[in-house]
Design a protein around this motif. Structure first.
Motif, PDB file in Angstrom:
ATOM      1  N   LEU A  11      -0.462 -78.706 -27.130  1.00 28.20           N
ATOM      2  CA  LEU A  11       0.705 -76.896 -27.647  1.00 28.20           C
ATOM      3  C   LEU A  11       1.040 -77.098 -28.858  1.00 28.20           C
ATOM      4  O   LEU A  11       0.695 -75.512 -29.327  1.00 28.20           O
ATOM      5  N   ALA A  12       0.978 -78.016 -29.329  1.00 31.75           N
ATOM      6  CA  ALA A  12       1.702 -77.673 -30.967  1.00 31.75           C
ATOM      7  C   ALA A  12       0.273 -77.262 -31.889  1.00 31.75           C
ATOM      8  O   ALA A  12       0.217 -77.061 -33.100  1.00 31.75           O
ATOM      9  N   ALA A  13      -0.700 -77.592 -31.328  1.00 34.60           N
ATOM     10  CA  ALA A  13      -1.830 -76.968 -32.076  1.00 34.60           C
ATOM     11  C   ALA A  13      -2.435 -75.742 -31.975  1.00 34.60           C
ATOM     12  O   ALA A  13      -3.681 -75.355 -32.374  1.00 34.60           O
ATOM     13  N   THR A  14      -1.716 -75.017 -30.414  1.00 33.35           N
ATOM     14  CA  THR A  14      -2.148 -74.236 -30.720  1.00 33.35           C
ATOM     15  C   THR A  14      -0.949 -72.982 -31.139  1.00 33.35           C
ATOM     16  O   THR A  14       0.162 -73.116 -30.442  1.00 33.35           O
ATOM     17  N   PRO A  15      -0.929 -71.959 -30.961  1.00 30.90           N
ATOM     18  CA  PRO A  15      -0.062 -70.567 -30.790  1.00 30.90           C
ATOM     19  C   PRO A  15      -0.062 -70.116 -30.122  1.00 30.90           C
ATOM     20  O   PRO A  15       1.073 -69.666 -29.901  1.00 30.90           O
ATOM     21  N   LEU A  16      -0.042 -71.163 -28.538  1.00 29.45           N
ATOM     22  CA  LEU A  16       0.831 -70.789 -27.592  1.00 29.45           C
ATOM     23  C   LEU A  16       2.795 -71.550 -27.958  1.00 29.45           C
ATOM     24  O   LEU A  16       2.096 -71.946 -27.900  1.00 29.45           O
ATOM     25  N   ALA A  17       3.408 -70.556 -27.066  1.00 31.05           N
ATOM     26  CA  ALA A  17       4.418 -70.983 -26.362  1.00 31.05           C
ATOM     27  C   ALA A  17       4.540 -71.672 -25.457  1.00 31.05           C
ATOM     28  O   ALA A  17       4.155 -70.991 -24.287  1.00 31.05           O
ATOM     29  N   LEU A  18       5.713 -72.389 -24.747  1.00 30.57           N
ATOM     30  CA  LEU A  18       5.720 -73.171 -23.257  1.00 30.57           C
ATOM     31  C   LEU A  18       6.254 -71.813 -22.652  1.00 30.57           C
ATOM     32  O   LEU A  18       5.068 -72.000 -21.454  1.00 30.57           O
TER      33      LEU A  18
END
Length: 253
Positions: free
Chosen positions: A70-77
């Motif tokens: 998740l830290a490597a993508t612009p996605l938020a949980l």
């Protein structure tokens, strides 16, 4: 991060997660020693104590892998858990029926090639399922549900949606996340029959769950599908045929 770099990171994170998870299970003597040590400190029987321990190891390591991806993508949980439209219920029902039917078809093809295959017995001998079956009956649903949650958030959430957020095409994101998920499931088995059953079912589940996730933008429908699937396999492993020693079991609904 580029799409190729993220695919490499995803592969490495999942491989490390599952390799570390297998360490306590790899050697029977180590499993017995660990189970007895845990039993002495938890006042549980060795088998349930080891089942709880294995589940916690799986979830903690999975959470670390998820955090890295998740830290490597612009996605938020919160994006991963996007609430689907009300009309998704019908699509989910069709997905559950289609996934189950396709899985039964794959197992039926196995029986055509190997009529004496003992699929229920093989399923019961898969390590995570045998660990679940050591738990009290009223709590057996919790382990598959928790594992399904982490797997969906990681594979259909962080990997599939993450690839989409990084600019990958939907076909590549679906194919890669599905193959990575299936490879992870096969890595946890020990026989060819187990590999075939878990491999084919994981490909079906990953494809259908990935399509649901792509269509709705979140993992909740795929999570419901996965939980029903995991519950099916746990109940199959607990079926009377799985405990029989005199004749091969047959898969039945």
């Amino acid at each position: 991060m580029s799409v190729p770099a993220f695919t490499a990171l995803s592969t490495g994170a999942v491989a490390l997660w599952l390799a570390l998870y297998r360490l306590p299970f790899g050697d029977p003597a180590r499993r017995r020693r660990t189970a007895l040590w845990l039993a002495g400190r938890t006042r549980l029987r060795p088998e349930p104590a080891f089942a709880v321990f294995g589940t916690l190891v799986y979830l903690v390591l999975g959470a670390l892998a998820l955090a890295v991806l998740l830290a490597a993508t612009p996605l938020a949980l919160r994006q991963v858990f996007a609430v689907p439209a009300p009309g998704t219920a019908l699509a989910l029902l069709l997905a559950v029926l289609g996934t189950s039917s396709t899985t039964i078809l794959c197992v039926s093809l196995l029986y055509r090639v190997h009529p004496r295959a003992d699929v229920p017995g093989e399923i019961a001998r898969i390590q995570w399922i045998s660990a679940v079956l050591a738990l009290p009956r009223h709590s057996r649903w919790a382990v598959p549900a928790a594992a399904a949650l982490f797997e969906e958030v990681l594979f259909r959430g962080a990997v599939l949606l993450g690839l989409g957020a990084l600019g990958a095409g939907p076909a590549f994101a679906l194919a890669f996340s599905t193959c990575l998920f299936a490879a992870g499931q096969v890595a946890l088995v020990s026989t060819r029959t187990q590999a075939y059953v878990l491999g084919t079912s994981s490909l079906v589940l990953g494809t259908v769950g990935g399509l649901l996730t792509t269509a709705t933008g979140g993992v909740l429908p795929a999570l419901v599908l996965h939980m029903s699937f995991a519950g099916f396999y746990t109940n199959l492993g607990a079926s009377p045929a799985a405990g029989a020693r005199t004749a091969p079991g047959r898969l039945s609904l």
